[in-house]
Motif scaffolding. Structure first.
Motif, short mmCIF file in Angstrom:
data_model
loop_
_atom_site.label_atom_id
_atom_site.label_comp_id
_atom_site.label_asym_id
_atom_site.label_seq_id
_atom_site.Cartn_x
_atom_site.Cartn_y
_atom_site.Cartn_z
N TRP A 63 31.64 38.20 21.13
CA TRP A 63 30.40 38.96 20.99
C TRP A 63 30.65 40.41 21.37
O TRP A 63 31.12 40.68 22.48
CB TRP A 63 29.28 38.37 21.85
N PRO A 64 30.35 41.35 20.48
CA PRO A 64 30.60 42.75 20.80
C PRO A 64 29.66 43.23 21.92
O PRO A 64 28.58 42.68 22.10
CB PRO A 64 30.28 43.50 19.50
N ASP A 65 30.09 44.24 22.63
CA ASP A 65 29.27 44.78 23.71
C ASP A 65 27.98 45.41 23.21
O ASP A 65 27.02 45.54 23.96
CB ASP A 65 30.08 45.83 24.49
N PRO A 123 36.00 29.22 25.86
CA PRO A 123 35.20 29.96 24.88
C PRO A 123 35.63 29.72 23.43
O PRO A 123 34.90 30.07 22.51
CB PRO A 123 35.40 31.42 25.27
N TRP A 124 36.79 29.13 23.24
CA TRP A 124 37.20 28.82 21.87
C TRP A 124 36.73 27.42 21.47
O TRP A 124 35.67 27.27 20.90
CB TRP A 124 38.72 28.93 21.72
N ARG A 127 32.89 32.42 22.34
CA ARG A 127 32.08 33.11 23.33
C ARG A 127 32.67 34.46 23.72
O ARG A 127 31.98 35.29 24.31
CB ARG A 127 31.91 32.25 24.57
N ASP A 128 33.93 34.65 23.42
CA ASP A 128 34.53 35.93 23.80
C ASP A 128 34.54 36.92 22.64
O ASP A 128 35.20 37.94 22.69
CB ASP A 128 35.96 35.72 24.33
N LEU A 150 35.82 45.84 17.46
CA LEU A 150 36.25 44.62 18.15
C LEU A 150 37.13 43.76 17.25
O LEU A 150 38.10 43.15 17.69
CB LEU A 150 35.03 43.83 18.64
N ARG A 155 40.18 41.38 25.81
CA ARG A 155 39.99 40.23 24.95
C ARG A 155 41.29 39.59 24.53
O ARG A 155 42.33 40.21 24.56
CB ARG A 155 39.28 40.66 23.65
N LYS A 199 36.77 41.89 30.28
CA LYS A 199 36.52 42.33 28.90
C LYS A 199 37.79 42.58 28.10
O LYS A 199 37.74 42.91 26.93
CB LYS A 199 35.64 43.58 28.90
N GLU A 210 35.56 34.18 29.73
CA GLU A 210 34.22 34.27 29.19
C GLU A 210 33.64 32.91 28.82
O GLU A 210 32.68 32.80 28.07
CB GLU A 210 34.20 35.22 28.00
N GLY A 211 34.26 31.86 29.36
CA GLY A 211 33.72 30.53 29.13
C GLY A 211 32.45 30.30 29.93
O GLY A 211 32.28 30.86 31.01
#
Ligand code: FES
Lengths: 376, 350, 166
Positions: free
Chosen positions: A84-86, C79-80, A81-82, A97, C130, C128, C52-53
């Motif tokens: 996805w590009p903006d 999220p993983w 879920r983390d 990314l 990451r 954001k 981002e979960g």
């Protein structure tokens, strides 16, 4: 380390592996990075007009009848879920990314791309299959591997059509931006069958390993007893499709015929291989008169010709079990893969149990990959 | 280690041919066999002359060792002092597409087994073969045999039309649980699908190797669908399955469960738990190299000494001479495998 | 115990979340239906940031084929590998004994009381940012991507305050 987060963080600081595993010193070879164009239009520049129109009109039609995949995934498009590009594109579509989140972040020196989805494999229409494979290969080369030399492309082949596959290997095989030939484990026939042999011959001729990635649409139920109900069954069951590939390659004599062939099983884990090897050896001993074309025991051929990527790393409660399983397979046969940006991603620094030890970890993260893939 | 008192949980009689079964059929089916020329019905499993199908020295005996209860007893039970042997008939009635035909053969096979094997030797126990083409008819067959204590398990094949965990099969498990039958899932296929998810392999070796993958599938299906949640007392015996594939498959299943258990929320504990409680595996073909150290490591990976049930898989060629037990088992492990585990598994094994 | 001023209350409305670095460790602060939660932002499984979960409900079954769904929005999924964490206890669903997120006390304090007690403000790592936050690869205390953003505490505002143990 199965402690609460704060303790765990402390452990991470003091973990001796952390000192060795510095991103920039350990040049990770990542055997499975899923780059992908976000849409058909991103692939359009590489697709013949006739096939672009065909895709726009009739779409992809694969040998499982689903427009996407037969089982809904654990997360949208099976992605972290983390990741996805903006810009709204698909994970794996943004080079920027991919660099910051993965290549730079972990110090990946080489990432082997494994395109899925819009790659033509499993298409019922073999001409479309070939056209899409060609397009995805050029997309990998021009959009990804050329601007970012840490990324290596795979020659995706429309493997149900061996002649077209050979043409693709011959067209791209001399280009060092390509590091392997890419197939999927589910196929119309078990992949050692003779109609696939020309692919292995061409791969051997170009010194390219052949990667077999799980998934695929071969036109059969996913198991020998029909379709399971759940994604958890599909996920756990990928190792069975890998076993079919290994059994077939061995028993059909592919490694006798192509003695320099290197093959890599991708994204099926690895824990299943020792049991399969033992079983095959025993059966070979019983019924070698059925396969007189084999000069050597299955275990010998497997040891020499088959590598496995480690993801998704098995997680037994007793970590010693993983260690001994790796030992049975051979420390030189395992290759790290992250599966970035998919949800079942393995982190190169945290996926391994501590008892694997630094030198073996280094082997799996770096050394073995250099021996298998055609790099440089 | 003496084998006295052992329970051999997987032996096979020489597979009957239709002519053997005709006496156990009613007039319609007797005539049907004749009218339609159904004088043989075989699949590609266990080719008659393949080395795996019967060990060469047993084949050479006159009569061959699997031809009658006496011949088998001389080779196994008398020779080694087994207390019991569970006889699994492998007539391939599951491959019929017609459920009525399947049911007629299932009834006949079970009568034949009772009459020509179980009645001849008090040490023998039997498996009820099921016409799995119809769940309803399978349940009828279970009910029919429930009163005969010599039948201790029902017999399914590892590859059929659908994975066996699906709810459509549950009446079979309900009936088995009710009457204390274990459910044996045995190597074999209806061949209604190719034996692999990638089509038909060329060689018989590959077909036989693929059976193990079938067991992965069935175990995953039984657990994921919640069969053991619904029928907590049910015992499933994976027969002629091999054993060394189990740990790594469970590692995978367990790992996926941690992330996507919400797909199957009735599975509220690690899948491993259900194996410990409900699933057993027969010993032969024991697919571990013949050295004590490796055997010990595999046994440790299995994580429990309760899982394995002794079997010879007679007359299939799985071992030579009398070397039916793996090297490196402790005395305690051996006793459990030979005697305690089978007796704990088979409620009907009086 | 140290108290950290995370943000003005108005910056963390219902449904918002904020990732902050407190004493070198990432912490995720969530406003779920008006209730504030603060949890370690390092997944105990393989170290992912949970920021981002997705928040989901809790599903159990009374028997196979049933789905009893409750506590919508109170289960944080990594999220993983999609492990579920209960925001109220920090415990993972699959291994609640061994795998859990440390919880932090979180409260709202007035600007006046904060100024009186001399609270510190937090450095903020935007959601954001990451990637894995495990200290061995990305030492959060030292490295660049996590720029401290400070904001003045004003008498007239209310603030979200998170405690860290000594
Ligand atoms: S890192 Fe969070 S579930 Fe694996």
């Amino acid at each position: 380390m199965t402690l609460d987060a704060p303790t765990r963080d402390t452990d991470a600081h003091s973990d001796e592996n952390a000192a060795v595993v510095k991103p920039n010193r350990l040049a990770i070879i990542d055997g499975d990075v899923h780059t992908a164009p976000s849409s058909l239009s991103e692939l359009a520049p590489f697709l013949e007009r006739r096939w672009l129109q065909h895709m726009q009109t009739y779409g992809s039609r694969k040998r499982h009848g689903s427009n996407y995949e037969p089982y809904p995934k654990a997360a949208p498009r099976a992605m972290r879920r983390d990741a996805w590009p903006d810009d709204g594109g698909l994970p794996g579509s943004s080079l920027e990314l991919l660099r910051t989140q993965h290549l730079d972040h972990y110090g990946v020196e080489v990432g082997i791309m494994g395109p899925l989805g819009l790659s033509g494999q499993g298409e019922i229409n073999l001409d479309l299959s070939a056209a899409l494979a060609t397009a995805i290969n050029e997309w990998q080369r021009d959009v990804m591997a050329t601007p970012e030399p840490r990324l290596k492309a795979s020659i995706v082949v429309p493997f149900e059509d061996a002649a077209a596959s050979v043409r693709e290997i011959e067209r791209l095989g001399a280009d060092r931006r390509f590091a392997q030939v890419f197939m999927l484990t589910r196929s119309m026939d078990p992949l050692g069958a003779r109609r696939y042999w020309p692919i292995y011959e061409a791969a051997q001729a170009y010194d390219l390993p052949v990667g077999f990635h799980v998934f695929g649409a071969g036109g059969h139920p996913y198991t020998g007893t029909g379709w399971p109900s759940y994604y958890i069954e599909e996920g756990a069951g990928h190792s069975t499709s890998c076993q079919t590939v290994v059994t077939s390659l061995v028993m059909e004599g592919v490694f006798e015929r192509f003695p320099k062939l290197r093959t890599v099983m991708i994204e099926g884990g690895f824990g299943w291989l020792p049991a399969l090897t033992w079983r095959l050896d025993k059966l070979f001993e019983r019924m070698r008169d059925e396969v007189p074309h084999l000069q050597r025991r299955p275990s010998e051929m497997i040891r020499e010709h088959i590598w496995l990527t480690t993801q998704p790393m098995e997680e037994p409660v007793a970590r010693a079990h993983l260690n001994e399983t790796m030992e049975w397979i051979g420390w030189d046969k395992l290759l790290f893969a992250s599966d970035y940006p998919h949800w079942d991603f393995d982190d190169p620094f945290r996926a391994f149990p501590a008892n694997v030890g630094d030198s073996r970890k280094r082997q799996i993260l770096t050394t073995n990959g250099k021996a298998v893939y055609r790099l440089g | 280690m003496p084998l006295t008192g052992a329970v051999d949980c997987d032996v096979h009689p020489l597979t009957p041919v239709p002519a053997d079964l005709v006496p156990y059929m009613d007039a319609y089916w007797r005539d049907t066999l004749e009218v339609r020329g159904l004088d043989f019905w075989e699949t590609i499993a266990y080719p008659a002359n393949a080395p795996l199908t019967i060990r060469a020295d047993w084949r050479a005996l006159k009569p061959r060792a699997d031809a009658s209860p006496d011949a088998m007893a001389a080779t196994l039970l008398d020779r080694h002092g087994f207390a019991h042997a569970i006889v699994n008939c492998l007539f391939p009635l599951q491959s019929f597409r017609d459920a009525n035909l399947g049911a007629a053969f299932a009834r006949a096979c079970n009568d034949w087994l009772a009459d020509t094997w179980l009645s001849r030797d008090a040490r023998l126990r039997g498996a009820v073969v099921l016409p799995v083409q119809s769940v309803e008819m399978s349940v009828e067959e279970i009910e029919r045999r429930a009163a005969d204590p010599r039948f201790v398990q029902v017999l399914l094949q590892v590859m059929g039309d659908q994975p066996l965990g699906k709810p459509q099969f549950w009446p079979i498990y309900a009936a088995a649980e009710k009457h204390g039958f274990a459910v044996a899932i045995h190597a074999g296929s209806s061949y209604h699908h190719p034996v692999t998810g990638s089509g038909w392999p060329t060689h018989y070796i590959e077909d036989y190797a693929a059976q193990a993958a079938g067991f992965h599938t069935q175990l995953g299906s039984l657990i994921s669908e919640g069969v053991f949640v619904k029928y907590p007392k049910l015992k499933v015996v994976l027969s002629e399955s091999g054993v060394s594939w189990l740990p790594s498959y469970l590692w995978r299943l367990s790992k996926f469960w941690r992330g996507i258990r919400n797909e199957v929320p009735w599975i509220d504990r690690d899948p491993l738990h259900y194996v410990r409680e409900n699933v057993r595996l027969t010993l032969q073909p024991f697919d571990v190299p013949d050295d004590a150290a490796t055997v010990a490591r595999v046994m440790d990976q299995l994580g429990s000494d309760d899982l394995i049930l002794f079997s010879t898989d007679f007359p299939h060629w799985q071992f030579d001479g009398d070397a039916m037990l793996p090297k490196g088992l402790s005395a305690a492990q051996t006793r459990k495998i030979l005697i305690d585990n089978p007796r704990a598994t088979y409620a009907r094994l009086a | 115990m140290a108290r950290h001023v995370i943000a003005p209350v108005a910056d963390l409305p219902v449904g918002a979340r904020k990732r902050v670095i407190l004493e070198g460790r990432p912490v995720l602060v969530l406003n779920i239906k008006g209730e504030l939660f603060a949890l370690s932002d390092t997944c105990p499984h393989r170290g992912a940031s949970l920021a981002e979960g997705i928040l989901t409900g809790h599903v159990v079954a009374t028997e196979p084929g049933t789905y009893v769904y409750s506590r919508e929005g109170e289960i944080l999924r990594c999220p993983w590998h999609a492990w579920e964490f209960d925001v109220r206890t920090g415990r993972s669903w699959c291994d609640p004994k061994h795998m859990r997120l440390m919880q932090h006390a979180v409260s709202v304090a007035s600007g006046v009381s904060l100024l009186e007690s001399g609270c510190v403000s937090a450095s903020e790592a935007p959601i954001k940012e990451r990637g894995c936050v495990s200290a061995s690869e990305a030492p959060l205390q030292q490295e660049g991507p996590y720029q401290a953003t400070t904001f003045p505490v004003r008498v007239e505002n209310a603030y979200v305050v998170v405690d860290t143990p000594d």
